[in-house]
Enzyme design. Structure first.
Site, PDB file in Angstrom:
ATOM      1  CB  THR A   1      -4.400  -0.395  -8.301  1.00 15.85           C
ATOM      2  OG1 THR A   1      -4.576   0.951  -7.914  1.00 15.85           O
ATOM      3  CG2 THR A   1      -5.060  -0.640  -9.637  1.00 15.85           C
TER       4      THR A   1
ATOM      5  CB  THR B   1       1.635   2.638  -7.211  1.00 14.37           C
ATOM      6  OG1 THR B   1       0.456   3.343  -7.594  1.00 14.37           O
ATOM      7  CG2 THR B   1       1.678   1.282  -7.884  1.00 14.37           C
TER       8      THR B   1
HETATM    9  N1  ASP Z   1      -4.516   4.476  -4.989  1.00 13.04           N
HETATM   10  C1  ASP Z   1      -3.849   3.203  -5.204  1.00 13.04           C
HETATM   11  C2  ASP Z   1      -3.007   2.892  -4.008  1.00 13.04           C
HETATM   12  O1  ASP Z   1      -1.986   3.464  -3.812  1.00 13.04           O
HETATM   13  C3  ASP Z   1      -3.033   3.247  -6.419  1.00 13.04           C
HETATM   14  C4  ASP Z   1      -2.287   1.979  -6.758  1.00 13.04           C
HETATM   15  O2  ASP Z   1      -2.301   0.984  -6.090  1.00 13.04           O
HETATM   16  O3  ASP Z   1      -1.618   2.017  -7.771  1.00 13.04           O
HETATM   17  O4  ASP Z   1      -3.345   2.055  -3.230  1.00 13.04           O
END
Ligand code: ASP
Length: 362
Positions: A16, A93
């Site tokens: 993200t 994440t």
């Molecule tokens: N869907 C994203 C990922 O894990 C969520 C994030 O980066 O927080 O790449």
């Protein structure tokens, strides 16, 4: 590298943090993160150590990460090991805790610090958490690169051990926690590390050897009331070699279900290694506590104690890469290799409680 001018390598894998909105939802866009960092004065400040950004192609939403991507990250760190003092893996994440656990087993010895971070909101959003997570990680690596080593995850002002951390919140900026091992550092006005909880680096630093994960077949299964033994049988069917069994409470299972226990016993006799971990975020799998846990032990299941599912999966992948016998894997699963578990009878530091066990509930 000289101690006075540390140099950090940012390995940008996606997530993200550098995403932009598209018609199909948020997607990572090449070049965006570096451009946003270049445009912000804070990243150019005198007290921010020098860094380079190495961007992966393709950038990934971490939901798409596979063991092949872990290998790419590990090899990148190994290949640049001599030229940098610390490494920051910028990552989505969703599966960051899996990658943190995997890298902890894959990179050995590891005499320089490897941090993972990311963000809940992209760097170009007004209320983003990305700037703080990135800047504090870079400064932390710069300030303390010669004082700690190993794989850690920094997020929302806390530093966690890579084998102990798990994603606990999809909404909050405090997305991660380390329920069975206290945070090893906090970022407030000062950057405080708990020196007795972080691995100390050896000098001169040795180049890490990379163990590739992913050739073994491992899986995870969460117990639930009413589960059908046949669905567990499918999970345990060849070619699977190891399964993390997320058990009720302190390592319990439906011990009155003979079909369920029979499926477990058949699998362990075939050499499948089944590791019990607790479903509750906090606590340990103690198969000797209740009859419903003892039945698992009798069926050949071994305790993963207080390991996270992420750490237990990474450890199974890792142990099956070493050509151990199933019995040897069972023994090593229960041995603390990278700080991933608290052996029976020991209490993790600073959890502030004595550990007293129930007895006689057989
Ligand atoms: N869907 C994203 C990922 O894990 C969520 C994030 O980066 O927080 O790449």
């Amino acid at each position: 590298m000289s101690d006075s001018s540390p140099r950090i390598l940012i390995v940008y894998t996606g997530g993200t943090i550098g995403m932009v909105e598209s018609e199909g939802g948020y997607v990572p866009e090449p070049g965006t993160l570096q451009a946003l960092m270049d445009a912000r004065a804070a990243f150019q400040a005198d007290d921010v150590p020098a860094y380079d950004v190495l961007e992966f192609d393709p950038l990934l939403d971490s939901a798409n990460m596979t063991p092949a991507d872990w290998l790419r990250i590990a090899r990148t760190i190994r290949d640049h090991h001599e030229s940098y003092d610390g490494f920051l893996v910028v990552h989505g994440t969703d599966t960051m805790a899996f990658t943190a656990a995997a890298l902890s087993f894959m990179l050995q010895p590891l005499d320089k610090p490897v941090l993972l971070t990311g963000a809940q909101l992209p760097l170009n959003e007004t209320r983003t958490d990305a700037q703080g997570n990135l800047l504090t990680s870079i400064v932390l690596l710069g300030d303390y690169h010669d004082r700690f080593a190993g794989v850690h995850l920094f997020f929302h002002d806390r530093l966690f051990r890579g084998t102990r951390v798990t994603k606990v919140n999809a909404d909050s900026f405090a997305a991660f926690d380390s329920p069975n091992f206290p945070a090893v550092g906090t970022a407030g006005i000062d950057l405080d590390l708990e020196w007795d909880r972080v691995p100390a680096p050896q000098r001169p630093p040795r180049t890490p050897v990379v163990t590739a994960l992913g050739t073994a077949t491992v899986s995870a299964f969460r117990l639930f009331p009413g589960l059908d033994a046949a669905s567990l049988e499918n999970v345990l069917a060849p070619p699977v070699q190891g399964v993390v069994l997320e058990c009720f409470g302190a390592g319990n299972a439906p011990a009155r279900d003979d079909a369920f226990l029979g499926v477990l016993r058949d699998a362990t006799e075939r050499g499948v290694v089944i590791v019990a971990v607790p479903q509750p975020l906090r606590g340990t799998a103690d198969l000797s506590l209740y009859a419903t846990g003892q039945a698992l032990a009798d069926a050949g299941v071994v305790s993963g104690y207080d390991m996270t599912t992420e750490a237990a999966l990474a450890k199974l992948y890792y142990l099956f890469e070493q050509d151990h016998t199933p019995d040897e894997v069972r023994r090593l699963v229960q041995t603390n290799l990278r700080g991933e578990l608290t052996p029976p009878g020991e209490v993790p530091p600073a959890l502030g409680r004595a550990r007293r066990r129930l007895a006689g509930y057989r």
